[in-house]
Structures are given as structure tokens and as C-alpha cells.
Design a protein around this motif. Structure first.
Motif, mmCIF file in Angstrom:
data_model
loop_
_atom_site.group_PDB
_atom_site.id
_atom_site.type_symbol
_atom_site.label_atom_id
_atom_site.label_comp_id
_atom_site.label_asym_id
_atom_site.label_seq_id
_atom_site.Cartn_x
_atom_site.Cartn_y
_atom_site.Cartn_z
ATOM 1 N N LEU A 1 -9.696 1.196 -6.363
ATOM 2 C CA LEU A 1 -9.649 1.263 -7.817
ATOM 3 C C LEU A 1 -9.574 2.691 -8.338
ATOM 4 N N GLY A 2 -10.142 3.638 -7.636
ATOM 5 C CA GLY A 2 -10.096 5.028 -8.070
ATOM 6 C C GLY A 2 -8.692 5.608 -8.070
ATOM 7 N N ASP A 3 -7.752 4.937 -7.379
ATOM 8 C CA ASP A 3 -6.375 5.410 -7.316
ATOM 9 C C ASP A 3 -5.479 4.753 -8.362
ATOM 10 N N ILE A 4 -6.039 3.868 -9.194
ATOM 11 C CA ILE A 4 -5.238 3.152 -10.196
ATOM 12 C C ILE A 4 -5.403 3.832 -11.553
ATOM 13 N N TYR A 5 -4.270 4.167 -12.168
ATOM 14 C CA TYR A 5 -4.294 4.809 -13.474
ATOM 15 C C TYR A 5 -3.526 4.023 -14.532
ATOM 16 N N GLU A 6 -2.735 3.038 -14.093
ATOM 17 C CA GLU A 6 -1.954 2.228 -15.028
ATOM 18 C C GLU A 6 -1.584 0.916 -14.352
ATOM 19 N N SER A 7 -1.074 -0.013 -15.142
ATOM 20 C CA SER A 7 -0.609 -1.281 -14.585
ATOM 21 C C SER A 7 0.574 -1.023 -13.671
ATOM 22 N N GLY A 8 0.704 -1.819 -12.651
ATOM 23 C CA GLY A 8 1.831 -1.627 -11.760
ATOM 24 C C GLY A 8 1.713 -2.480 -10.515
ATOM 25 N N VAL A 9 2.555 -2.178 -9.567
ATOM 26 C CA VAL A 9 2.626 -2.907 -8.313
ATOM 27 C C VAL A 9 2.198 -1.973 -7.190
ATOM 28 N N LEU A 10 1.343 -2.466 -6.327
ATOM 29 C CA LEU A 10 0.903 -1.710 -5.155
ATOM 30 C C LEU A 10 1.442 -2.380 -3.901
ATOM 31 N N ASP A 11 1.887 -1.610 -2.965
ATOM 32 C CA ASP A 11 2.356 -2.126 -1.682
ATOM 33 C C ASP A 11 1.254 -1.825 -0.670
ATOM 34 N N LEU A 12 0.482 -2.849 -0.309
ATOM 35 C CA LEU A 12 -0.702 -2.657 0.531
ATOM 36 C C LEU A 12 -0.626 -3.510 1.789
ATOM 37 N N PRO A 13 -1.187 -3.018 2.881
ATOM 38 C CA PRO A 13 -1.221 -3.835 4.101
ATOM 39 C C PRO A 13 -2.275 -4.930 3.997
ATOM 40 N N VAL A 14 -2.037 -6.013 4.694
ATOM 41 C CA VAL A 14 -3.012 -7.093 4.780
ATOM 42 C C VAL A 14 -3.980 -6.736 5.911
ATOM 43 N N VAL A 15 -5.273 -6.829 5.625
ATOM 44 C CA VAL A 15 -6.309 -6.506 6.602
ATOM 45 C C VAL A 15 -7.018 -7.818 6.975
ATOM 46 N N LEU A 16 -7.212 -8.048 8.263
ATOM 47 C CA LEU A 16 -7.913 -9.240 8.739
ATOM 48 C C LEU A 16 -9.372 -8.901 8.975
ATOM 49 N N LEU A 17 -10.260 -9.740 8.430
ATOM 50 C CA LEU A 17 -11.696 -9.481 8.532
ATOM 51 C C LEU A 17 -12.395 -10.678 9.173
ATOM 52 N N ASP A 18 -13.509 -10.385 9.840
ATOM 53 C CA ASP A 18 -14.324 -11.468 10.404
ATOM 54 C C ASP A 18 -15.320 -11.949 9.346
ATOM 55 N N ALA A 19 -16.205 -12.853 9.725
ATOM 56 C CA ALA A 19 -17.170 -13.428 8.778
ATOM 57 C C ALA A 19 -18.132 -12.363 8.228
ATOM 58 N N LYS A 20 -18.323 -11.256 8.936
ATOM 59 C CA LYS A 20 -19.210 -10.187 8.478
ATOM 60 C C LYS A 20 -18.476 -9.160 7.613
ATOM 61 N N GLY A 21 -17.201 -9.394 7.348
ATOM 62 C CA GLY A 21 -16.429 -8.476 6.523
ATOM 63 C C GLY A 21 -15.923 -7.259 7.274
ATOM 64 N N GLN A 22 -15.869 -7.356 8.582
ATOM 65 C CA GLN A 22 -15.398 -6.219 9.406
ATOM 66 C C GLN A 22 -14.116 -6.564 10.116
#
Length: 189
Positions: A168-189
Motif C-alpha cells: 500500500l505504501g507504493d500506491i499513489y493513485e488508482s491504477g493497475v498493478l502487475d503482481l506475482p501470485v504467491v502461494l501460502l500455507d495455512a500459517k501464511g508462509q
């Protein structure tokens, strides 16, 4: 009239730094060992083929051959209709408009398709940090809305969710972000 001919291989093309050797015969040029692309393969399928390259014969005017390179052609195989098992599919070649592909060899290839073992996960948005001045994000829309994950069954059993992490600290206006999908386990890691 069509005049001029050149015999050519992709390997020599690379060594000659895009210089295309010409001989003045018959108005045809040959490109060998062109790799092809697989197009429109279902993400839950995997394919393999013993054929990895094709050769093409092209007709055109001699002066059009001078700047012609293997990179001017795109060979592809449409896999949108393959089913599990062996499938015979045509090889398609796109060429510059000023020359004509007269032969593709082989004209079709056999691909063996298999269904991948995996899981489908909805893509969730995970906020990291905060917007300046206490502002909030009104909404998110992840595209695609879900992903298919294939791999080692021992690893897959530990995957609990798929997320895109929005800083969120990198967002300054509305727009589209191209982000990788991250796979997480049940502990959020």
C-alpha cells in the motif's frame, strides 16, 4: 517475376549476424530448424512432442530476400482442441506479407497430452502496509480470479491459498498493478 534462391539454416544465421546468403536461382528460399510455439494450451494440460522444429520454403522476389531473416517468421501449433493422449495438429506459419510460405515440413506434428495433477485456488488480495493519510482502497479485482497450481503432490498438499501482495505504501493513485501470485500455507508462509 519471382527470381532468386537461398538455402539457409538457423544455426548459420546466428553465426552470420543476420546476414542472409543469397544465390540467384528459382525465387525460393529455405529456412530450416525453426522452433515453433505452443498456443492456447489448457493450463491443466501438459504436452510433449518428438518434433521440436520445422523447415519452411518461401517464395518471393530476390530483393525481398535480402533483408529476410528467420525472425521474420512465426511457427506455431494451436493446442486448444487437444485431448489426453496422442493428437495430430497442423503447424501454422505467419510470414511477412511480401513473401509466401509454399511449404511447411512437417506440416503437422503429433503431440502427446496429459492432464496435470494440481489444485485450483482463488486469488486473494493481501494488503501490506497502509495508505498515506489514513485513506482506504475502495476495491480490488484480481485478474485472473483463480490460478491452477501443478507440481509435486507433497508440496501441493501444504498450499492453503494463492495471494497477490499489494504494498500500500507504493500506491499513489488508482491504477493497475502487475503482481506475482504467491502461494501460502495455512500459517501464511
Amino acid at each position: 517475376t519471382y527470381t532468386g534462391c537461398a538455402c539457409y539454416s538457423l544455426k548459420s544465421h546466428i553465426r552470420r549476424y543476420n546476414a542472409l546468403p543469397l544465390s540467384q536461382k528459382q525465387g525460393r528460399i529455405f529456412f530450416e530448424n525453426l522452433s515453433f510455439q505452443y498456443l492456447r494450451l489448457d493450463e491443466e494440460m501438459s504436452v510433449n512432442s518428438p518434433t521440436k522444429q520445422v523447415s519452411i520454403k518461401v517464395r518471393g522476389r530476390t530483393n525481398q530476400f535480402e533483408s529476410l531473416t528467420a525472425g521474420d517468421f512465426t511457427a506455431s501449433v494451436d493446442l486448444s482442441k487437444v485431448r489426453v493422449g496422442d493428437n495430430t495438429v497442423p503447424v501454422n506459419v505467419k510470414s511477412p506479407g511480401h513473401v509466401q510460405v509454399t511449404k511447411v515440413s512437417p506440416g503437422e506434428i503429433v503431440v502427446t497430452a496429459e492432464r496435470l495433477d494440481g489444485k485450483r485456488f482463488p486469488v486473494q488480495v493481501q494488503e501490506i502496509g497502509a495508505l498515506p493519510n489514513g485513506e482506504k482502497v475502495k476495491s480490488y479485482q484480481a485478474q485472473p480470479g483463480d490460478v491452477f497450481v501443478a507440481g509435486d503432490p507433497g508440496v501441493l498438499k501444504n498450499v492453503a491459498k494463492a495471494v497477490v501482495q499489494v504494498q500500500l505504501g507504493d500506491i499513489y493513485e488508482s491504477g493497475v498493478l502487475d503482481l506475482p501470485v504467491v502461494l501460502l500455507d495455512a500459517k501464511g508462509q
